[in-house]
Design a protein around this motif. Structure first.
Motif, PDB file in Angstrom:
ATOM      1  N   GLU A 150       0.835  -1.206   0.000  1.00  0.00           N
ATOM      2  CA  GLU A 150       0.000   0.000   0.000  1.00  0.00           C
ATOM      3  C   GLU A 150       0.869   1.255   0.000  1.00  0.00           C
ATOM      4  O   GLU A 150       0.603   2.212  -0.722  1.00  0.00           O
ATOM      5  CB  GLU A 150      -0.943   0.007   1.206  1.00  0.00           C
ATOM      6  CG  GLU A 150      -1.816   1.250   1.181  1.00  0.00           C
ATOM      7  CD  GLU A 150      -3.081   1.157   1.996  1.00  0.00           C
ATOM      8  OE1 GLU A 150      -3.300   0.127   2.651  1.00  0.00           O
ATOM      9  OE2 GLU A 150      -3.842   2.134   1.975  1.00  0.00           O
ATOM     10  N   ALA A 153       2.144   1.731  -3.407  1.00  0.00           N
ATOM     11  CA  ALA A 153       1.066   2.124  -4.333  1.00  0.00           C
ATOM     12  C   ALA A 153       0.731   3.602  -4.144  1.00  0.00           C
ATOM     13  O   ALA A 153       0.586   4.358  -5.107  1.00  0.00           O
ATOM     14  CB  ALA A 153      -0.177   1.263  -4.112  1.00  0.00           C
ATOM     15  N   SER A 157       1.626   6.511  -7.013  1.00  0.00           N
ATOM     16  CA  SER A 157       0.431   6.919  -7.756  1.00  0.00           C
ATOM     17  C   SER A 157       0.361   8.443  -7.780  1.00  0.00           C
ATOM     18  O   SER A 157       1.121   9.124  -7.096  1.00  0.00           O
ATOM     19  CB  SER A 157      -0.822   6.324  -7.109  1.00  0.00           C
ATOM     20  OG  SER A 157      -0.961   6.855  -5.809  1.00  0.00           O
ATOM     21  N   GLN A 158      -0.584   8.938  -8.563  1.00  0.00           N
ATOM     22  CA  GLN A 158      -0.698  10.390  -8.778  1.00  0.00           C
ATOM     23  C   GLN A 158      -0.756  11.177  -7.464  1.00  0.00           C
ATOM     24  O   GLN A 158      -0.070  12.175  -7.297  1.00  0.00           O
ATOM     25  CB  GLN A 158      -1.970  10.661  -9.591  1.00  0.00           C
ATOM     26  CG  GLN A 158      -2.036  12.036 -10.182  1.00  0.00           C
ATOM     27  CD  GLN A 158      -3.190  12.144 -11.189  1.00  0.00           C
ATOM     28  OE1 GLN A 158      -4.173  11.401 -11.132  1.00  0.00           O
ATOM     29  NE2 GLN A 158      -3.061  13.064 -12.111  1.00  0.00           N
ATOM     30  N   GLY A 159      -1.556  10.677  -6.534  1.00  0.00           N
ATOM     31  CA  GLY A 159      -1.759  11.413  -5.289  1.00  0.00           C
ATOM     32  C   GLY A 159      -0.540  11.423  -4.371  1.00  0.00           C
ATOM     33  O   GLY A 159      -0.475  12.214  -3.430  1.00  0.00           O
ATOM     34  N   ARG A 166      -4.298  14.204  -0.804  1.00  0.00           N
ATOM     35  CA  ARG A 166      -4.693  12.795  -0.728  1.00  0.00           C
ATOM     36  C   ARG A 166      -5.402  12.481   0.586  1.00  0.00           C
ATOM     37  O   ARG A 166      -6.434  11.820   0.599  1.00  0.00           O
ATOM     38  CB  ARG A 166      -3.468  11.895  -0.875  1.00  0.00           C
ATOM     39  CG  ARG A 166      -3.812  10.615  -1.606  1.00  0.00           C
ATOM     40  CD  ARG A 166      -2.851   9.515  -1.354  1.00  0.00           C
ATOM     41  NE  ARG A 166      -3.501   8.541  -0.499  1.00  0.00           N
ATOM     42  CZ  ARG A 166      -4.273   7.560  -0.920  1.00  0.00           C
ATOM     43  NH1 ARG A 166      -4.497   7.403  -2.189  1.00  0.00           N
ATOM     44  NH2 ARG A 166      -4.829   6.738  -0.075  1.00  0.00           N
ATOM     45  N   PHE A 173     -14.147  10.238   2.322  1.00  0.00           N
ATOM     46  CA  PHE A 173     -14.703   8.884   2.471  1.00  0.00           C
ATOM     47  C   PHE A 173     -14.917   8.557   3.956  1.00  0.00           C
ATOM     48  O   PHE A 173     -15.977   8.092   4.362  1.00  0.00           O
ATOM     49  CB  PHE A 173     -13.735   7.892   1.805  1.00  0.00           C
ATOM     50  CG  PHE A 173     -14.011   6.461   2.123  1.00  0.00           C
ATOM     51  CD1 PHE A 173     -14.951   5.741   1.403  1.00  0.00           C
ATOM     52  CD2 PHE A 173     -13.329   5.825   3.147  1.00  0.00           C
ATOM     53  CE1 PHE A 173     -15.204   4.421   1.708  1.00  0.00           C
ATOM     54  CE2 PHE A 173     -13.578   4.507   3.454  1.00  0.00           C
ATOM     55  CZ  PHE A 173     -14.518   3.798   2.734  1.00  0.00           C
ATOM     56  N   THR A 196     -14.528   5.435  -5.096  1.00  0.00           N
ATOM     57  CA  THR A 196     -13.254   4.848  -4.658  1.00  0.00           C
ATOM     58  C   THR A 196     -12.998   3.525  -5.385  1.00  0.00           C
ATOM     59  O   THR A 196     -11.865   3.228  -5.764  1.00  0.00           O
ATOM     60  CB  THR A 196     -13.267   4.649  -3.129  1.00  0.00           C
ATOM     61  OG1 THR A 196     -13.466   5.916  -2.513  1.00  0.00           O
ATOM     62  CG2 THR A 196     -11.968   4.037  -2.632  1.00  0.00           C
ATOM     63  N   HIS A 200      -9.598   2.777  -7.455  1.00  0.00           N
ATOM     64  CA  HIS A 200      -8.727   1.610  -7.276  1.00  0.00           C
ATOM     65  C   HIS A 200      -8.546   0.852  -8.596  1.00  0.00           C
ATOM     66  O   HIS A 200      -7.453   0.370  -8.892  1.00  0.00           O
ATOM     67  CB  HIS A 200      -9.299   0.674  -6.207  1.00  0.00           C
ATOM     68  CG  HIS A 200      -9.142   1.210  -4.815  1.00  0.00           C
ATOM     69  ND1 HIS A 200      -9.987   0.881  -3.797  1.00  0.00           N
ATOM     70  CD2 HIS A 200      -8.222   2.048  -4.274  1.00  0.00           C
ATOM     71  CE1 HIS A 200      -9.600   1.504  -2.681  1.00  0.00           C
ATOM     72  NE2 HIS A 200      -8.532   2.211  -2.946  1.00  0.00           N
ATOM     73  N   ASP A 223      -5.232  -7.419  -0.437  1.00  0.00           N
ATOM     74  CA  ASP A 223      -4.770  -6.078  -0.050  1.00  0.00           C
ATOM     75  C   ASP A 223      -5.936  -5.248   0.505  1.00  0.00           C
ATOM     76  O   ASP A 223      -5.790  -4.516   1.483  1.00  0.00           O
ATOM     77  CB  ASP A 223      -4.151  -5.354  -1.249  1.00  0.00           C
ATOM     78  CG  ASP A 223      -2.894  -6.050  -1.761  1.00  0.00           C
ATOM     79  OD1 ASP A 223      -2.200  -6.695  -0.956  1.00  0.00           O
ATOM     80  OD2 ASP A 223      -2.618  -5.963  -2.983  1.00  0.00           O
ATOM     81  N   THR A 227      -6.248  -3.591   4.401  1.00  0.00           N
ATOM     82  CA  THR A 227      -6.553  -2.198   4.743  1.00  0.00           C
ATOM     83  C   THR A 227      -7.854  -2.102   5.524  1.00  0.00           C
ATOM     84  O   THR A 227      -7.972  -1.325   6.475  1.00  0.00           O
ATOM     85  CB  THR A 227      -6.615  -1.347   3.457  1.00  0.00           C
ATOM     86  OG1 THR A 227      -5.373  -1.522   2.773  1.00  0.00           O
ATOM     87  CG2 THR A 227      -6.826   0.118   3.765  1.00  0.00           C
TER      88      THR A 227
HETATM   89  C1  HEM Z   1      -7.440   5.941  -3.339  1.00  0.00           C
HETATM   90  C2  HEM Z   1      -9.886   4.207   0.456  1.00  0.00           C
HETATM   91  C3  HEM Z   1      -7.507   0.034  -0.015  1.00  0.00           C
HETATM   92  C4  HEM Z   1      -4.244   2.372  -2.718  1.00  0.00           C
HETATM   93  C5  HEM Z   1      -8.374   5.796  -2.343  1.00  0.00           C
HETATM   94  C6  HEM Z   1      -9.403   6.736  -2.016  1.00  0.00           C
HETATM   95  C7  HEM Z   1     -10.047   6.269  -0.924  1.00  0.00           C
HETATM   96  C8  HEM Z   1      -9.468   5.010  -0.578  1.00  0.00           C
HETATM   97  C9  HEM Z   1     -11.204   6.929  -0.199  1.00  0.00           C
HETATM   98  C10 HEM Z   1      -9.722   8.008  -2.786  1.00  0.00           C
HETATM   99  C11 HEM Z   1      -8.908   9.150  -2.329  1.00  0.00           C
HETATM  100  C12 HEM Z   1      -7.828   9.522  -3.284  1.00  0.00           C
HETATM  101  O1  HEM Z   1      -8.024   9.433  -4.500  1.00  0.00           O
HETATM  102  O2  HEM Z   1      -6.770   9.895  -2.824  1.00  0.00           O
HETATM  103  C13 HEM Z   1      -9.512   2.886   0.605  1.00  0.00           C
HETATM  104  C14 HEM Z   1     -10.152   1.918   1.477  1.00  0.00           C
HETATM  105  C15 HEM Z   1      -9.505   0.727   1.318  1.00  0.00           C
HETATM  106  C16 HEM Z   1      -8.433   0.968   0.382  1.00  0.00           C
HETATM  107  C17 HEM Z   1     -11.334   2.232   2.387  1.00  0.00           C
HETATM  108  C18 HEM Z   1      -9.763  -0.622   1.940  1.00  0.00           C
HETATM  109  C19 HEM Z   1     -10.780  -0.920   2.705  1.00  0.00           C
HETATM  110  C20 HEM Z   1      -6.375   0.330  -0.737  1.00  0.00           C
HETATM  111  C21 HEM Z   1      -5.276  -0.577  -0.949  1.00  0.00           C
HETATM  112  C22 HEM Z   1      -4.349   0.081  -1.697  1.00  0.00           C
HETATM  113  C23 HEM Z   1      -4.881   1.409  -1.970  1.00  0.00           C
HETATM  114  C24 HEM Z   1      -5.223  -1.984  -0.406  1.00  0.00           C
HETATM  115  C25 HEM Z   1      -3.021  -0.385  -2.207  1.00  0.00           C
HETATM  116  C26 HEM Z   1      -2.473  -1.537  -1.948  1.00  0.00           C
HETATM  117  C27 HEM Z   1      -4.857   3.529  -3.156  1.00  0.00           C
HETATM  118  C28 HEM Z   1      -4.277   4.428  -4.133  1.00  0.00           C
HETATM  119  C29 HEM Z   1      -5.215   5.448  -4.335  1.00  0.00           C
HETATM  120  C30 HEM Z   1      -6.338   5.150  -3.467  1.00  0.00           C
HETATM  121  C31 HEM Z   1      -2.911   4.270  -4.776  1.00  0.00           C
HETATM  122  C32 HEM Z   1      -5.168   6.581  -5.344  1.00  0.00           C
HETATM  123  C33 HEM Z   1      -4.241   7.678  -5.053  1.00  0.00           C
HETATM  124  C34 HEM Z   1      -4.185   8.636  -6.211  1.00  0.00           C
HETATM  125  O3  HEM Z   1      -5.144   9.354  -6.453  1.00  0.00           O
HETATM  126  O4  HEM Z   1      -3.182   8.682  -6.860  1.00  0.00           O
HETATM  127  N1  HEM Z   1      -8.444   4.738  -1.462  1.00  0.00           N
HETATM  128  N2  HEM Z   1      -8.477   2.276  -0.034  1.00  0.00           N
HETATM  129  N3  HEM Z   1      -6.112   1.516  -1.376  1.00  0.00           N
HETATM  130  N4  HEM Z   1      -6.087   3.990  -2.792  1.00  0.00           N
HETATM  131 FE1  HEM Z   1      -7.300   3.120  -1.470  1.00  0.00          FE
END
Ligand code: HEM
Length: 406
Positions: A150, A153, A157-159, A166, A173, A196, A200, A223, A227
């Motif tokens: 995580e 990642a 990633s962009q954020g 971020r 959420f 979301t 993902h 994964d 989380t």
């Molecule tokens: C984006 C929640 C699991 C990696 C997001 C966002 C939320 C979120 C709300 C949108 C916010 C944003 O775009 O920054 C969650 C929840 C998870 C979960 C509740 C599990 C219950 C994971 C896991 C990974 C992950 C397991 C990686 C192994 C990312 C990445 C972004 C993202 C890379 C995008 C960032 C970007 O905009 O570049 N997640 N996430 N997430 N999440 Fe998750």
């Protein structure tokens, strides 16, 4: 009495719970080879193929979003979805047909969703908001940076290049799940979860194109579960350790709101734990083999704690105090993986002050037993929440179109 026995069972069920199991002697690499043994009979589906979730992703959303990205359709989709904010709101006109039909299906609550439980959960989230926001925000944040896949990642990633934005997006959420109307028509939990799920799916496609990404397709079902356990499972275990009074109905309802959310995020029903016992068992299986230190995680932790200290500074909270609070929430092992410095003075103070503050707030101890520093922590937690409520109101969750630049 029944309540006490249940509490004892839940707390002892995993020693320090999810994290106690991290003390296992075998190295993470050896643990990662262990077969998947968690039984689908313990899931909300009650049955399933028992496939190892390390090799399952999101077969509906992934190809769809990959195709939107490849044909350059995402900026227009983001523009159209900007004002899609309420659970009961029709999808905007103009979305690509296949995305619309996916979203219409993805926004449906599962057949097993229970309105009464969701209402009880909303009340519980409100009354325990201070602890939950701190546990899910600061605690969850510090745990996520100790999950190598995580952390990497997020970093690439962009954020990853703008952590304040971020965290603000993630808070949208978090606050949606914790709000009183989370799953009511005027709430936004369905919207933020489905968005979301799309984010993902985009990350799965994009990160594989990053020169920095090595390994399998990111964000597998395992994964996601990892989380997920750093959120409700971790928070529940910590609250029980702090002796927060929680009724049986509240405990079940809090689990339920996160089960429904897991479903809407695209976690398959056969992996979503049906009970806290099943959740604890699953957490103990997946967390140890998915946690550890990384360079990226240490850097992200430092950025996050720097932000925490800055946002709460008008209250006089210093970076050493933030370090100590973070260490206290996640424990020494994770704090060391995250590279959080030890703070000999503050570490001791926080360990005494925070549980005392909780007991005072719950009416379990009188005021004179609460050390002064507890109020600094209380104020800092409030400021932290307010900061991200304000920040979150200025932005929206959007599908990324690229990786971190550079
Ligand atoms: C984006 C929640 C699991 C990696 C997001 C966002 C939320 C979120 C709300 C949108 C916010 C944003 O775009 O920054 C969650 C929840 C998870 C979960 C509740 C599990 C219950 C994971 C896991 C990974 C992950 C397991 C990686 C192994 C990312 C990445 C972004 C993202 C890379 C995008 C960032 C970007 O905009 O570049 N997640 N996430 N997430 N999440 Fe998750």
């Amino acid at each position: 009495m029944a309540e006490l026995n249940r509490r004892r069972m839940l707390v002892s069920g995993g020693a320090l719970g999810a994290l106690g199991a991290l003390g296992m002697a075998s190295p993470a690499h050896a643990r990662s080879l262990l077969p998947w043994t968690w039984a689908p009979s313990g899931s909300v589906a009650g049955s399933g193929a028992g496939d190892d979730p390390r090799w399952v992703w999101d077969e509906e959303a992934d190809p769809l979003v990959a195709s939107l990205l490849d044909r350059g359709a995402v900026p227009e989709v983001n523009r159209l979805l900007w004002n899609w904010t309420r659970n009961d709101q029709p999808l905007p006109a103009g979305l690509p047909a296949e995305l619309r039909s996916f979203m219409e299906k993805a926004r449906q609550l599962p057949s097993w969703a229970d309105r009464d439980k969701l209402d009880t959960a909303a009340e519980f989230n409100k009354s325990r908001g201070l602890y939950l926001n701190l546990l899910n925000g600061v605690g969850g944040g510090m745990l996520s940076t100790a999950i190598p896949k995580e952390a990497r990642a997020v970093y690439y990633s962009q954020g990853g290049a703008d952590m304040e934005d971020r965290v603000a997006k993630t808070s949208i959420f978090g606050f949606a799940v914790g709000s009183l109307n989370a799953y009511r028509p005027e709430g936004s939990c369905v919207v933020e979860s489905v968005k979301t799920r799309l984010v993902h799916a985009a990350v799965r496609h994009l990160l594989q194109q990053s020169p920095h990404w090595t390994g399998d397709i990111p964000i597998s079902q395992e994964d996601m579960l990892v989380t997920w356990h750093t959120l409700p499972t971790f928070a529940m275990r910590r609250m029980l350790e702090w002796e927060v009074p929680i009724t049986r109905a509240e405990s079940a309802a809090y689990l339920h709101v996160w089960q429904v959310t897991a479903h809407l995020l695209g976690i398959r029903d056969e992996y979503i734990p049906a009970t806290w016992e099943a959740a604890n068992a699953q957490s103990d299986q997946v967390l140890p083999r998915n946690m550890g230190p990384t360079r990226e995680g240490v850097e992200l932790t430092d950025i996050l704690l720097g932000q925490l200290a800055e946002q709460t500074s008008p209250g006089g909270i210093s970076r050493p105090l933030c370090n100590a609070l973070a260490r206290y929430l996640v424990g020494d092992r994770v704090a060391d993986w995250d590279g959080i410095p030890r703070e000999p003075v503050w570490d001791r103070l926080v360990t005494v002050a925070w549980p005392a503050l909780v007991k005072f707030r719950e009416g379990l101890v009188p005021l004179p037993l609460v050390p002064e520093v507890a109020w600094v922590l209380d104020e800092a937690a409030r400021r932290y929440i307010l900061f991200y409520l304000t920040k979150g109101a200025e932005t929206k969750i959007e599908i990324p179109v690229a990786n971190r630049p550079g």
